[in-house]
Design a protein around this motif. Structure first.
Motif, PDB file in Angstrom:
ATOM      1  N   PHE A 116       0.839  -1.203   0.000  1.00  0.00           N
ATOM      2  CA  PHE A 116       0.000   0.000   0.000  1.00  0.00           C
ATOM      3  C   PHE A 116       0.873   1.252   0.000  1.00  0.00           C
ATOM      4  CE2 PHE A 116      -2.396  -3.412   2.040  1.00  0.00           C
ATOM      5  CZ  PHE A 116      -3.558  -3.407   1.275  1.00  0.00           C
ATOM      6  N   GLU A 117       0.623   2.147  -0.983  1.00  0.00           N
ATOM      7  CA  GLU A 117       1.385   3.389  -1.111  1.00  0.00           C
ATOM      8  C   GLU A 117       0.704   4.497  -0.305  1.00  0.00           C
ATOM      9  OE1 GLU A 117       3.484   3.221  -5.421  1.00  0.00           O
ATOM     10  OE2 GLU A 117       1.338   3.684  -5.443  1.00  0.00           O
ATOM     11  N   VAL A 118       1.443   5.072   0.637  1.00  0.00           N
ATOM     12  CA  VAL A 118       0.906   6.132   1.506  1.00  0.00           C
ATOM     13  C   VAL A 118       1.474   7.471   1.027  1.00  0.00           C
ATOM     14  CG1 VAL A 118       0.742   6.995   3.863  1.00  0.00           C
ATOM     15  CG2 VAL A 118       0.731   4.517   3.426  1.00  0.00           C
ATOM     16  N   ASP A 119       0.608   8.460   0.901  1.00  0.00           N
ATOM     17  CA  ASP A 119       1.009   9.780   0.394  1.00  0.00           C
ATOM     18  C   ASP A 119       1.673  10.580   1.518  1.00  0.00           C
ATOM     19  OD1 ASP A 119       1.378  11.926  -1.227  1.00  0.00           O
ATOM     20  OD2 ASP A 119      -0.725  12.568  -1.253  1.00  0.00           O
ATOM     21  N   GLU A 120       2.965  10.323   1.729  1.00  0.00           N
ATOM     22  CA  GLU A 120       3.755  11.028   2.756  1.00  0.00           C
ATOM     23  C   GLU A 120       5.146  11.242   2.197  1.00  0.00           C
ATOM     24  OE1 GLU A 120       6.563   9.760   4.858  1.00  0.00           O
ATOM     25  OE2 GLU A 120       6.711   8.312   3.233  1.00  0.00           O
ATOM     26  N   ARG A 121       5.926  12.165   2.792  1.00  0.00           N
ATOM     27  CA  ARG A 121       7.289  12.352   2.289  1.00  0.00           C
ATOM     28  C   ARG A 121       8.168  13.033   3.328  1.00  0.00           C
ATOM     29  NH1 ARG A 121       9.111  11.150  -2.958  1.00  0.00           N
ATOM     30  NH2 ARG A 121      11.372  11.270  -2.868  1.00  0.00           N
ATOM     31  N   VAL A 122       9.352  12.433   3.545  1.00  0.00           N
ATOM     32  CA  VAL A 122      10.405  13.009   4.374  1.00  0.00           C
ATOM     33  C   VAL A 122      11.649  13.117   3.506  1.00  0.00           C
ATOM     34  CG1 VAL A 122      11.890  12.677   6.399  1.00  0.00           C
ATOM     35  CG2 VAL A 122       9.475  12.040   6.515  1.00  0.00           C
ATOM     36  N   LEU A 123      12.337  14.259   3.553  1.00  0.00           N
ATOM     37  CA  LEU A 123      13.541  14.456   2.756  1.00  0.00           C
ATOM     38  C   LEU A 123      14.751  13.813   3.430  1.00  0.00           C
ATOM     39  CD1 LEU A 123      13.142  18.169   1.572  1.00  0.00           C
ATOM     40  CD2 LEU A 123      12.404  16.060   0.438  1.00  0.00           C
ATOM     41  N   ALA A 124      15.866  13.752   2.703  1.00  0.00           N
ATOM     42  CA  ALA A 124      17.076  13.091   3.195  1.00  0.00           C
ATOM     43  C   ALA A 124      17.658  13.782   4.413  1.00  0.00           C
ATOM     44  CB  ALA A 124      18.120  13.020   2.081  1.00  0.00           C
ATOM     45  N   ASP A 125      17.324  15.082   4.618  1.00  0.00           N
ATOM     46  CA  ASP A 125      17.831  15.786   5.804  1.00  0.00           C
ATOM     47  C   ASP A 125      16.865  15.700   6.979  1.00  0.00           C
ATOM     48  OD1 ASP A 125      15.773  17.416   5.003  1.00  0.00           O
ATOM     49  OD2 ASP A 125      16.991  19.228   4.769  1.00  0.00           O
ATOM     50  N   GLY A 126      15.770  14.951   6.809  1.00  0.00           N
ATOM     51  CA  GLY A 126      14.810  14.777   7.890  1.00  0.00           C
ATOM     52  C   GLY A 126      13.630  15.728   7.839  1.00  0.00           C
ATOM     53  N   THR A 127      13.619  16.663   6.908  1.00  0.00           N
ATOM     54  CA  THR A 127      12.509  17.604   6.790  1.00  0.00           C
ATOM     55  C   THR A 127      11.233  16.882   6.339  1.00  0.00           C
ATOM     56  OG1 THR A 127      14.034  19.372   6.166  1.00  0.00           O
ATOM     57  CG2 THR A 127      11.699  19.724   5.676  1.00  0.00           C
ATOM     58  N   VAL A 128      10.136  17.110   7.059  1.00  0.00           N
ATOM     59  CA  VAL A 128       8.860  16.495   6.693  1.00  0.00           C
ATOM     60  C   VAL A 128       8.163  17.378   5.666  1.00  0.00           C
ATOM     61  CG1 VAL A 128       6.623  15.671   7.516  1.00  0.00           C
ATOM     62  CG2 VAL A 128       8.652  15.436   8.968  1.00  0.00           C
ATOM     63  N   GLU A 138      -5.693   4.306   7.923  1.00  0.00           N
ATOM     64  CA  GLU A 138      -6.777   3.491   8.476  1.00  0.00           C
ATOM     65  C   GLU A 138      -7.572   2.802   7.365  1.00  0.00           C
ATOM     66  OE1 GLU A 138      -9.639   3.691  12.334  1.00  0.00           O
ATOM     67  OE2 GLU A 138      -8.729   5.529  11.564  1.00  0.00           O
ATOM     68  N   GLY A 139      -7.802   3.512   6.269  1.00  0.00           N
ATOM     69  CA  GLY A 139      -8.519   2.909   5.149  1.00  0.00           C
ATOM     70  C   GLY A 139      -7.775   1.715   4.573  1.00  0.00           C
ATOM     71  N   TYR A 140      -6.457   1.860   4.415  1.00  0.00           N
ATOM     72  CA  TYR A 140      -5.654   0.752   3.912  1.00  0.00           C
ATOM     73  C   TYR A 140      -5.618  -0.400   4.924  1.00  0.00           C
ATOM     74  CZ  TYR A 140      -3.857   3.721   0.120  1.00  0.00           C
ATOM     75  OH  TYR A 140      -3.736   4.510  -0.994  1.00  0.00           O
ATOM     76  N   GLU A 167       6.022   6.406  12.864  1.00  0.00           N
ATOM     77  CA  GLU A 167       5.461   6.239  14.214  1.00  0.00           C
ATOM     78  C   GLU A 167       3.952   6.481  14.206  1.00  0.00           C
ATOM     79  OE1 GLU A 167       6.894   5.110  16.790  1.00  0.00           O
ATOM     80  OE2 GLU A 167       9.032   5.231  16.340  1.00  0.00           O
ATOM     81  N   VAL A 168       3.506   7.534  13.503  1.00  0.00           N
ATOM     82  CA  VAL A 168       2.061   7.804  13.409  1.00  0.00           C
ATOM     83  C   VAL A 168       1.351   6.633  12.738  1.00  0.00           C
ATOM     84  CG1 VAL A 168       0.322   9.295  12.331  1.00  0.00           C
ATOM     85  CG2 VAL A 168       2.342  10.312  13.407  1.00  0.00           C
ATOM     86  N   THR A 169       1.948   6.120  11.654  1.00  0.00           N
ATOM     87  CA  THR A 169       1.364   4.980  10.950  1.00  0.00           C
ATOM     88  C   THR A 169       1.286   3.761  11.856  1.00  0.00           C
ATOM     89  OG1 THR A 169       2.242   5.801   8.850  1.00  0.00           O
ATOM     90  CG2 THR A 169       1.613   3.477   8.932  1.00  0.00           C
ATOM     91  N   ARG A 174      -1.621  -0.540  14.859  1.00  0.00           N
ATOM     92  CA  ARG A 174      -1.723  -1.404  16.045  1.00  0.00           C
ATOM     93  C   ARG A 174      -3.161  -1.560  16.529  1.00  0.00           C
ATOM     94  NH1 ARG A 174       2.981   1.587  17.171  1.00  0.00           N
ATOM     95  NH2 ARG A 174       4.864   0.324  16.832  1.00  0.00           N
ATOM     96  N   LYS A 175      -4.062  -0.698  16.056  1.00  0.00           N
ATOM     97  CA  LYS A 175      -5.484  -0.872  16.391  1.00  0.00           C
ATOM     98  C   LYS A 175      -6.076  -2.060  15.633  1.00  0.00           C
ATOM     99  CE  LYS A 175      -6.048   4.162  16.818  1.00  0.00           C
ATOM    100  NZ  LYS A 175      -6.705   5.355  16.221  1.00  0.00           N
ATOM    101  N   TYR A 176      -5.433  -2.450  14.531  1.00  0.00           N
ATOM    102  CA  TYR A 176      -5.980  -3.485  13.660  1.00  0.00           C
ATOM    103  C   TYR A 176      -5.135  -4.764  13.632  1.00  0.00           C
ATOM    104  CZ  TYR A 176      -8.932   0.281  11.892  1.00  0.00           C
ATOM    105  OH  TYR A 176      -9.835   1.301  11.793  1.00  0.00           O
ATOM    106  N   PHE A 177      -3.840  -4.631  13.951  1.00  0.00           N
ATOM    107  CA  PHE A 177      -2.938  -5.777  13.830  1.00  0.00           C
ATOM    108  C   PHE A 177      -2.090  -5.926  15.093  1.00  0.00           C
ATOM    109  CE2 PHE A 177      -3.573  -3.984   9.580  1.00  0.00           C
ATOM    110  CZ  PHE A 177      -4.098  -5.084   8.913  1.00  0.00           C
TER     111      PHE A 177
END
Length: 654
Positions: A116-128, A138-140, A167-169, A174-177
């Motif tokens: 499942f592909e989640v629409d999120e992105r963190v750069l190589a320097d840690g910037t969100v 939750e849908g996935y 961590e958020v993911t 953990r609510k489902y698995f």
């Protein structure tokens, strides 16, 4: 209360019992490969003393990924950054067989419909750049559960620098698995393919290892035993909670125990550089110990192919986790001797195992093995296990006769096995920039002391050490190991501060730590791969650079005038445990042979047979001679001599 160490081997399950007074004794039972716990519980019931805890080495991780019957791979989902769904299938360009046009890559452990592909992105320097949307996750998660998923791996781009989106993911999943494997917790280091593969392998193993530990714990509770620890691939003991959270670290649990035993015993006898040779009933494992520490590697592929002890890159599933550097070949006492279609004699890779075992065991085995070869040559007598197990020499002779003259066949098979094991030793020495002639060969396992002098001659090694309890030495390694927990971080801005943060994290988690071990993965700027080096305290980049240049030169034969970069730092928190005490040999008298028998070396020679415990310290036993004991047989060839040291070790020189 006694502490019991259990090592489940392919032929025998070994038990070493540590009494309250520090003394030890061992027992062996035949393994039950289809249900390993049967042999374990059978052996534990034979122990008379009340047991406080059990230390265990297991191969369940490796067996799962090799497809052992009865260990079904669970249905796993992968949550990854949008656009990186196929990273575990694309992998690297490594091809195990370069010219094989019909080679199939290893089947992905997660099918495409469960990625499942989640629409999120963190750069190589840690910037969100884009925070994860819990609703999308939750849908996935609902969809994955409806498709029968029981375990989930999460691997987002650059989570080793900033794990916030993972961590958020994880909190949502953990609510489902019950089983959730975050790459930032399992393998917080660069290289998306290897990190994702590690997280996936961990997710695959979590349900299986958790179930195994639960069953094992239940069996122990029925015997009144409350605590147990498991050996990790890095050579330390971990508790059940750590094993269930990161089961990926148990993949080489069993073989690691022997290397730990060799390292710890090398401290006792004062020999810094040792080659550990663990030859049991099914395989032989080689490890190199430098300054009493086993060499550690972080590159491993599980479930792949092995060629003469060398892991073939691209044939398995990469795992980025500390492993004791081992080379394993199919040369054990139960390894089958056969002829190919051209009539050439071959040894292995098939083993007779515990059931039916070698022909001489009389348990229905029909294929001759290396143990049968030694029986035919008289190097093993009529009994094993101190007389508990009678051997049938006539049947072994008959089995080898089908392949030709039994004596010539036995000698040739042993020579082939020696060459194969010497090759394994070279993999952990010569290919690491080390000269085996600078080492002492420490041989153990039930079969190791029968072959060690010949392997030493092949390598140019002048000294062989056979430690006490060689037949159960890997199990003994569990008793000699300390508890060891790992943490790591990538691209630290300040080296000493980075190590200090990891140490504080481990101390906060464990509550008590006796000491820390520090390592760094280092490379020249622009290089593709790193070398792992130990780091002192306080950490100095100048010292790291000097150590890296020395290691690079030893490994590759050159060094560069380029700056270095530290890619990953790792810390082991060590909690020491009480070690067994080795019974000192007697110091007076002189051992006499208990018997004589004809043994074939260059010819048939009437050879004295000694019992190991009869030999006092410093008595010289000139070869040819045979030294027997409960768990093994030591062969002292002509031109070799043996003495017993202060810790009961047998030292052979020539």
């Amino acid at each position: 209360m006694a502490i019991v160490a259990v090592d489940v081997g392919g032929t025998f399950t070994d038990f070493v019992v540590l009494r309250d007074d520090g003394t030890i004794y061992s027992i062996k039972v035949l393994s039950t490969p289809r249900s390993p716990e049967v042999a374990v519980l059978e052996g534990l019931r034979k122990i008379k003393e009340p047991i406080s805890e059990v230390l265990h080495a297991t191969t369940i991780g490796t067996n799962t990924l090799l497809g052992q019957v009865g260990l079904e791979i669970p249905r796993v989902a992968l949550f990854t950054t949008k656009g990186f769904r196929d990273v575990i299938e694309i992998g690297r360009q490594n091809r195990p067989r370069l010219y094989d046009l019909f080679f199939d890559k290893p089947r992905p452990l997660v099918p495409r419909e469960l990625r499942f592909e989640v629409d999120e992105r963190v750069l190589a320097d840690g910037t969100v750049v884009k925070r994860v949307d819990p609703g999308e996750v939750e849908g996935y998660a609902v969809k994955a559960r409806s498709m029968g998923v029981v375990s989930v791996a999460v691997s987002y781009l650059h989570s080793y620098i900033n794990p916030v989106n993972e961590e958020v993911t994880g909190d949502v999943l953990r609510k489902y698995f019950r089983y959730v494997s975050l790459s930032s917790r399992v393998a917080p280091e660069p290289r998306e393919y290897e990190r994702t593969s590690t997280a996936v392998v961990n997710a695959v193993l979590m349900p299986i290892v958790s179930e195994y530990i639960s069953r094992f714990s239940e069996g122990l509770r029925e015997l009144g035993i409350g605590r147990f620890y498991i050996m990790s691939s890095a050579g330390g003991l971990v508790d059940a909670a750590e094993a269930m959270e990161r089961p990926v670290q148990l993949i080489e649990s069993g073989p690691a125990a022997g290397a730990v035993a060799a390292a710890e015993f090398s401290k006792l006898i004062g020999i810094e550089n040792v080659i550990g040779l663990d030859m049991g009933g099914t395989t032989a494992k080689a490890s190199s110990i430098l300054k009493h520490e086993p060499e550690v590697t972080t590159e491993y592929e599980v479930g792949g192919e092995v060629h003469h002890g060398r892991l073939i890159k691209g044939s398995g599933y990469p795992v980025r986790f500390p492993f004791i550097d081992l080379a394993e070949v199919s040369s054990g006492g139960g390894t089958i001797i056969w002829r190919d279609e051209a009539g050439a004699l071959r040894v292995g890779p098939i083993s007779a195992g515990a059931d039916p075992g070698p022909i001489c065991y009389g348990r229905g085995g029909t294929e001759p093995t290396l143990t049968d070869a030694n029986v035919v040559l008289g190097r093993i007598g009529e009994y094993l296990l101190g007389g508990e197990m009678r051997l049938n020499r006539d049947a072994a002779v008959k089995g080898l006769s089908r392949l030709g003259n039994p004596i010539n066949t036995a000698l040739e098979a042993i020579r082939l096995a020696v060459l194969e094991m010497a090759r394994a030793v070279r993999l952990v020495t010569v290919e690491r920039g080390l000269d085996p002639r600078d080492f002492t060969l420490m041989a153990f396992g039930g079969a190791g002391p029968q072959f060690a002098p010949y392997i030493a001659e092949e390598l140019g090694v002048s000294t062989v050490i056979v430690p006490p309890e060689p037949g159960a030495f890997s199990a003994l390694g569990l008793l000699m190991a300390d508890e060891r927990f790992e943490a790591r971080a990538s691209f630290p801005r300040d080296l000493e501060d980075g190590f200090k943060r990891l140490e504080d994290e481990l101390l906060g988690r464990l509550g008590r730590v006796d000491y820390f071990l520090r390592y760094a993965d280092v490379r020249y700027v622009g290089q593709g791969w790193e070398l792992t080096i130990p780091v002192g305290k306080p950490a100095s980049i100048e010292e790291v650079e000097r150590a890296f240049n020395d290691r690079h030169y030893a490994t590759y034969g050159f060094k560069l005038s380029k700056p270095i970069e530290v890619v990953t730092i790792r810390v082991f928190a060590v909690i020491t445990r009480v070690k067994p005490r080795f019974k000192a040999p007697k110091t007076e008298g002189e051992a006499r042979p208990r018997s004589f028998r004809k043994v074939f070396f260059d010819d048939w020679i009437e050879t004295p047979i000694y019992w190991r415990e009869d030999i006092p310290m410093n008595q010289v036993i000139n070869g040819p001679a045979i030294i027997e004991e409960y768990g093994s047989t030591i062969v002292v060839p002509p031109r070799w001599k043996a003495t017993v040291g202060m810790y009961g070790e047998v030292k052979m020189t020539h």
